[in-house]
Write a protein that holds these residues in place. Sequence first.
Motif: not given
Length: 560
Positions: A313-316, A435-442, A467-474, A520-523
């Motif tokens: 696994v390269h990134s998550l 230890k791989m790179d991670a992208f986390v959203t809330g 970390f990225l914080l999106s608008n809207a709900g779950h 998308l840019e990140w992945i």
Amino acid sequence: MTERVQRPAKPDVSGFNPLQSLRRRVGQTRDALTAASHLFDTRAVSRETAELAREMIAILRGDSAITIDPRDKRFRDPTWEENPFFRRLAQTYFAFCRAVDNSVAETGDWKEHERAEILADIVTSSLSPTNLLFSNPAALKRAVETRGGSLVNGLRNFLTDLRQNGGMPRHVDRNAFEVGKDLAVSPGAVVFRNEVLEILQYQPQCKQVHKRPILVMSPQINKFYFMDLAPGRSFIEYAAQNGIQIFVVSWRNPGPEQSHWNFETYIEALLEAIDAVLDITKSPDLNTMGFCAGGITQSALLGHMTNRGDKRVHSLSYAVTLLDFSVPTMVGALNNDQILDSSRRDSARRGVLPGKTLRTLFAWFRPNDLVWTFWVNNYLMGNDPPKFDILAWNNDSTNLPAGLHADFLDVFQNNPIPAGELEMFGERVDLSKLKMDAFVTGAVTDHLTPWRACYRTTQLLGGKSQFLLSNAGHVASLVNPPGNPKASYFRNDTNKPPADPDEWYADATQETGSWWEYWLEWIQARSGEKKNAPRKLGSKNYPALDPAPGTYIFEEPGEG
């Protein structure tokens, strides 16, 4: 196993007894209120009762200062302002709500405080005058305009829900959408199937793709196709259009015969799936992504892989996933030994936790939006349930096998993940070793997995986190395609997010657009070089079996 799964017959509901069901609900409500009585401050109750009495006198005299909140959709009809009786009725209700809210005990235990807040919300929303025909002016007008037709339709809807929906008002017209025809229509195929899951490979929608694929893990408590609702609103389509070789897990919908399935069952199935994805793409490794509870499964999988030296696994990526249950959340209010032990015993007895049980529970977390709004629409106004694809997906429930349910409850109750004490296959899972790179959203208004709790994941992982914080709900934050002028997100490009989420937020900038674009840019930067898109799906060892969305998505097993 390649044969198409047979769909069992629908359960016989001829023996349904609505009065018995109602008595059971009343008994459960009475027990819950008795158990929760200590959550309210007795001195505050006495004080607020006296204040409510004084306010009632002012309301009757017509000189109360209470105004109707213009943001409250329940009281949008002008009659609430223009008619003296209805204006006083609304003022009385708002005065009562204020008294209940001010009576919630201020305790040092955030879980008890959350339980009190939830109970207060249920009580006040349930007692709204808009929930009754003769105290809802909009419903009365509707009855007159339709010459009683709305009342007939409302009664028909009510009896249908008693028989077919456990007495809860339906959120959606279930006949308005068909999976595979209206929903989940991105072209693809099942390229791997075992007893637990199917892997769907989606057809690339561009001439070249990145060499490194991504395997996306949906939550076991829902079907995967919230990622593929419709063209233009599909995360899967968006990834396929932009050169990402995307593979998606479609979990089997378990019945009582799969009650023994647990975390280890699911991880073993995923390890087989990874073998298949890498064989098909001829890539030595892959990226992974977990949505909601699928992120918990992803964490257990990668922790196990790391323990055995598996570096495939390269990134998550995580989307609205909660890993640390010590952080205050609404769902954390259920973290009570008596509640969880009772739930564990019930699923063990039945073999599964029925999907409709979770759906009902989550609905009562937001009673105004997810219960009483539909009560008024379906029964008092006599309207058909709305036609909305997200609600159609949300009502397409899945079960949890008793074994996995027990494992999730252990994670919830004992919170072993942050301390590196989650045990899998006799070993401890320590996320700091990832230890791989991670992208986390809330998501800003997420009531199930609040963004500050999701942010905590960045502190548990051992690699660089974004970390990225999106608008809207779950859910709305996940179904968030580019092009929506209301969509936005907060970003802070530090590769070492601070421990305090509010410190991260203070330095973040808000941008218009969807988090999909940023992800998308990140992945893409972590998906390797490009190559020509494959002409066909699958491989010699893993040929295409059935067209997407597969067969497991249609299973309707029993509920014990």
